[in-house]
Design an enzyme around this catalytic site. Structure first.
Site, short mmCIF file in Angstrom:
data_model
loop_
_atom_site.label_atom_id
_atom_site.label_comp_id
_atom_site.label_asym_id
_atom_site.label_seq_id
_atom_site.Cartn_x
_atom_site.Cartn_y
_atom_site.Cartn_z
N ARG A 1 48.05 57.25 37.62
CA ARG A 1 48.68 56.43 38.67
C ARG A 1 47.89 55.16 38.84
NH1 ARG A 1 50.20 59.37 44.14
NH2 ARG A 1 47.98 59.08 44.48
N ASP B 1 39.68 64.86 39.47
CA ASP B 1 38.25 64.75 39.78
C ASP B 1 37.65 66.11 40.12
OD1 ASP B 1 38.07 62.05 39.30
OD2 ASP B 1 38.38 61.46 41.40
N THR C 1 49.52 50.19 42.81
CA THR C 1 50.98 50.37 42.96
C THR C 1 51.40 51.83 43.09
OG1 THR C 1 51.34 50.55 40.59
CG2 THR C 1 51.36 48.32 41.52
N ASP D 1 41.67 64.75 45.01
CA ASP D 1 42.06 64.31 43.66
C ASP D 1 41.86 65.48 42.69
OD1 ASP D 1 42.05 61.31 41.96
OD2 ASP D 1 41.74 63.22 40.91
C1 PRP Z 1 47.50 62.85 39.64
C2 PRP Z 1 48.19 64.17 39.42
C3 PRP Z 1 49.56 63.75 38.99
C4 PRP Z 1 49.79 62.51 39.81
C5 PRP Z 1 50.68 62.84 40.96
O1 PRP Z 1 47.08 62.30 38.46
O2 PRP Z 1 47.54 64.97 38.48
O3 PRP Z 1 49.67 63.48 37.61
O4 PRP Z 1 48.52 62.08 40.30
O5 PRP Z 1 51.01 61.71 41.67
P1 PRP Z 1 52.50 61.13 41.74
O6 PRP Z 1 53.39 62.31 42.01
O7 PRP Z 1 52.42 60.18 42.90
O8 PRP Z 1 52.78 60.46 40.44
P2 PRP Z 1 46.22 60.94 38.42
O9 PRP Z 1 47.11 59.77 38.32
O10 PRP Z 1 45.23 60.95 39.53
O11 PRP Z 1 45.51 61.03 37.01
P3 PRP Z 1 44.41 62.08 36.48
O12 PRP Z 1 45.10 63.41 36.35
O13 PRP Z 1 44.05 61.51 35.17
O14 PRP Z 1 43.28 62.12 37.46
N1 URA Z 2 47.01 63.07 42.86
C1 URA Z 2 46.06 63.91 43.27
O1 URA Z 2 45.20 64.34 42.48
N2 URA Z 2 46.05 64.27 44.56
C2 URA Z 2 46.96 63.82 45.45
O2 URA Z 2 46.90 64.22 46.63
C3 URA Z 2 47.96 62.95 44.99
C4 URA Z 2 47.97 62.57 43.68
#
Ligand code: PRP
Ligand code: URA
Length: 209
Positions: A104, A203, A108, A200
């Site tokens: 994400r 993380d 945005t 997160d």
């Molecule tokens: C997180 C999560 C989803 C997304 C959800 O990933 O694992 O993929 O956010 O958010 P959304 O429904 O608003 O799209 P992130 O973008 O943090 O990436 P990561 O898994 O690499 O940490």
């Molecule tokens: N992605 C995450 O990892 N946590 C949230 O709460 C939303 C998006």
């Protein structure tokens, strides 16, 4: 409207409470994600077709049921979706695994795609997309749109925590895709994080913060 399954089993609720706790460290966090995924698979795979087989017990012959060889593929959304793969493969060791890389954009909150590798025979497979978090729904919608271009037999979406906003958005964009979640939370905050959520997911799984 999509079919939405929200778990209410006491064992899942117990594990979720520990998962959400900010003091739960990465090792236990990963174990809990794996265990909850195994429970969710029971529900998501409830419609697997069966066929009759003849079995001889030490007592007599009987007709029993075995899986009728439906082909599955799990597709984690990187990174955090990787945390659900071990639990899913524990339940269906013969499944194939595809990968979709999305993150994400912090400003945005919209998904940015950086990787896509799906099984070559995906047209013959039922796909379950896995990602612990369904927040705005943008990542799941984008991943499923990419996978649909390859014409799989069917697609389901499985997550650990879903925001109502994400469920609504995914159901509107892909009404044919059933959603399986361990929890439906209250709302998103101003940064599009789920409340109460678990922070997160990536993380916490990989210890990157
Ligand atoms: C997180 C999560 C989803 C997304 C959800 O990933 O694992 O993929 O956010 O958010 P959304 O429904 O608003 O799209 P992130 O973008 O943090 O990436 P990561 O898994 O690499 O940490
Ligand atoms: N992605 C995450 O990892 N946590 C949230 O709460 C939303 C998006």
């Amino acid at each position: 409207m999509s079919q939405v399954f929200v778990a209410d089993h006491p064992l899942i609720l117990h594990k979720l409470a520990i998962l959400r706790d900010k003091n739960t460290a990465s090792k236990e966090f990963r174990e809990l994600i794996r265990e909850i995924t195994e429970f969710l698979c029971y529900e998501a795979l409830r419609d697997l077709p069966l066929e009759d087989v003849e079995v001889e017990t030490p007592m007599c012959k009987c007709t029993q049921k075995k899986l009728a060889g439906r082909k599955l593929a799990f597709v984690p959304i990187l990174r955090a979706g990787l945390g659900m793969v071990d639990g899913a493969l524990e339940m269906v060791p013969s499944a194939r695994v595809g990968h979709i890389g999305l993150y994400r954009d912090p400003e945005t909150h919209t998904p940015v795609e950086y990787y896509c590798k799906l099984p070559a025979d995906i047209e013959q497979r039922d796909v379950i997309v896995v990602d612990p978090m369904l927040a705005t729904g943008g990542s799941a919608i984008d991943a499923i749109t990419q996978i649909k271009k390859r014409n799989p037999r069917s697609i389901k979406f499985m997550c650990i925590i879903a925001a109502p906003e994400g469920i609504d958005a995914l159901a509107e964009a892909h009404p044919d895709v059933p959603i399986y979640t361990a929890a439906k939370d209250e709302c998103l905050n101003e940064h599009c994080y789920i409340l109460p959520g678990l922070g997160d997911a990536g993380d916490r799984i990989f210890g990157t913060k």
